[in-house]
Design an enzyme around this catalytic site. Structure first.
Site, PDB file in Angstrom:
ATOM      1  N   CYS A 131       0.832  -1.202   0.000  1.00  0.00           N
ATOM      2  CA  CYS A 131       0.000   0.000   0.000  1.00  0.00           C
ATOM      3  C   CYS A 131       0.868   1.254   0.000  1.00  0.00           C
ATOM      4  O   CYS A 131       1.378   1.661   1.042  1.00  0.00           O
ATOM      5  CB  CYS A 131      -0.917  -0.016   1.210  1.00  0.00           C
ATOM      6  SG  CYS A 131      -1.965   1.438   1.345  1.00  0.00           S
ATOM      7  N   CYS A 134      -0.525   4.095   2.097  1.00  0.00           N
ATOM      8  CA  CYS A 134      -0.317   3.937   3.537  1.00  0.00           C
ATOM      9  C   CYS A 134       1.139   4.186   3.914  1.00  0.00           C
ATOM     10  O   CYS A 134       1.425   4.843   4.919  1.00  0.00           O
ATOM     11  CB  CYS A 134      -0.657   2.522   3.990  1.00  0.00           C
ATOM     12  SG  CYS A 134      -2.133   1.794   3.293  1.00  0.00           S
ATOM     13  N   ASP A 135       2.056   3.637   3.146  1.00  0.00           N
ATOM     14  CA  ASP A 135       3.448   3.545   3.604  1.00  0.00           C
ATOM     15  C   ASP A 135       4.450   4.385   2.807  1.00  0.00           C
ATOM     16  O   ASP A 135       5.598   4.535   3.235  1.00  0.00           O
ATOM     17  CB  ASP A 135       3.916   2.079   3.539  1.00  0.00           C
ATOM     18  CG  ASP A 135       3.098   1.187   4.453  1.00  0.00           C
ATOM     19  OD1 ASP A 135       2.595   1.691   5.474  1.00  0.00           O
ATOM     20  OD2 ASP A 135       2.954  -0.013   4.148  1.00  0.00           O
TER      21      ASP A 135
END
Ligand code: NAP
Length: 309
Positions: A131, A134-135
């Site tokens: 992701c 997300c990261d």
């Protein structure tokens, strides 16, 4: 007989739990094998509204569960083994026990498709991720080369997004043309920070001994030649697998396995609603899953009211 059973404790399931619990429906919430869902595998969530400083994915889900329980949701670590919607009854087998309910909200989520190569599992959260949203902004990827694997819209979106942080984004795809929509593909190929590596597969992610990602081993699928590529991160974007197998034959599914709701969250079975990543193959964000969980809860409340009225 339960009023509401909710399958799954990701953002959709726990939001549905908060809403139905606040409506005094005392929902029974079944966690499945992954309490908290996919978000618990993420480190910092920076795009969930209300947390300007970001929040750990595990903490976010723990807080959502606490919020649901505060209003009376009963969260049980349990797995649904089978469902039956025959004769207008909603019946489940939960860890061997029969459970009957007036309404059911299925928010069983989806899993990331894995590359299944050496180093992938060992280095997850240590440079291997599924992701970019997300990261991608984590310090370990800033001004570093990273690899994105895949050739669909997700891979293009992730690769483009990562160019904000990474020094260079290598897009490793197993063919020589992208599956992604033309607009996404054109945007990606025009980005000077993206370097496509065509006809190639990642065969290994290194370095387990160093306990972090230092590179990948590649194989050219046309010539068979092998090479290595230094990088600090590997973002696998090769698709998702919705957790819907249990419902095959009971609820409508698209060809890709995602639920096919009638309307936003309703199904062809009265009283059964679907929400979150098991339905949504496009956005797949915590906040969109939460929104669908909210909608499913409101529909369940309305359905229960219609039974009484
Ligand atoms: P996808 O379209 O199924 O693409 C998956 C990609 O991964 C394909 O290029 C595929 O290669 C590759 N792949 C699959 N298994 C692999 C493996 N084992 N090893 C290496 N590569 C592998 O999945 P997606 O990109 O997640 O998109 C899913 C859906 O969401 C699509 O309908 C997409 O349009 C939509 N979506 C839309 C947007 C947007 O519009 N903003 C963004 C993201 C996703 P092949 O091409 O060779 O099959």
């Amino acid at each position: 007989m339960e009023n509401v059973v909710i399958i799954g404790t990701g953002c959709a399931g726990l939001t549905a739990a908060i809403y139905t619990a606040r409506a005094n429906l005392k929902p029974l919430v079944l966690t499945g094998i992954m309490p908290g869902g996919l978000l618990t595998t993420t480190s910092i969530v920076e795009n969930f509204p209300g947390f300007p400083e970001g929040i750990d994915g595990y903490e976010l889900m723990t807080r959502m569960q606490a919020q649901a329980e505060k209003f009376g949701a009963q969260v049980r670590f349990a797995t649904v083994e089978s469902v039956s919607f025959d004769s207008g009854l909603i019946q489940l087998s939960v860890d061997g026990e029969p459970v009957q309910t007036k309404t059911l909200i299925v928010s069983s989520g989806a899993g990331h498709k894995h590359l299944n190569v050496p180093g992938e599992n060992e280095l997850e959260k240590k440079g291997v991720t599924y992701c970019a949203t997300c990261d991608g902004a984590l310090p370990m990827f800033r001004n570093q080369p990273v690899v994105v694997v895949g050739g669909g819209d997700s891979a293009c979106e992730e690769a483009n997004y990562l160019t904000r942080f990474a020094s260079v984004v290598y897009l490793v795809h197993r063919r020589d043309s992208l599956r992604a929509s033309k607009i996404m593909a054109d945007r990606l190929l025009a980005n000077p920070k993206v370097q496509p590596i065509w006809d190639s597969a990642v065969t290994e992610i290194t370095d387990i001994a160093a306990d972090k990602v230092t590179g990948v081993k590649l194989k050219n699928l046309k010539t068979g030649s092998e090479s290595t590529l230094a990088c600090s991160g590997v973002f696998a974007a090769i698709g998702h697998v919705p957790n819907t197998a249990l419902f095959k034959g009971h609820l409508d599914l698209h060809g890709n396995g995602y639920f096919k709701p009638s309307g936003f969250v309703s199904t062809r079975v009265p009283g059964v609603f679907v929400a979150g990543d098991c339905v949504d193959s496009v956005y797949r964000q915590a906040i969109t899953a939460a929104g669908m969980g909210c909608a499913a809860a409101i529909e369940a409340e309305r359905y229960l009211a219609s039974l009484e009225g």
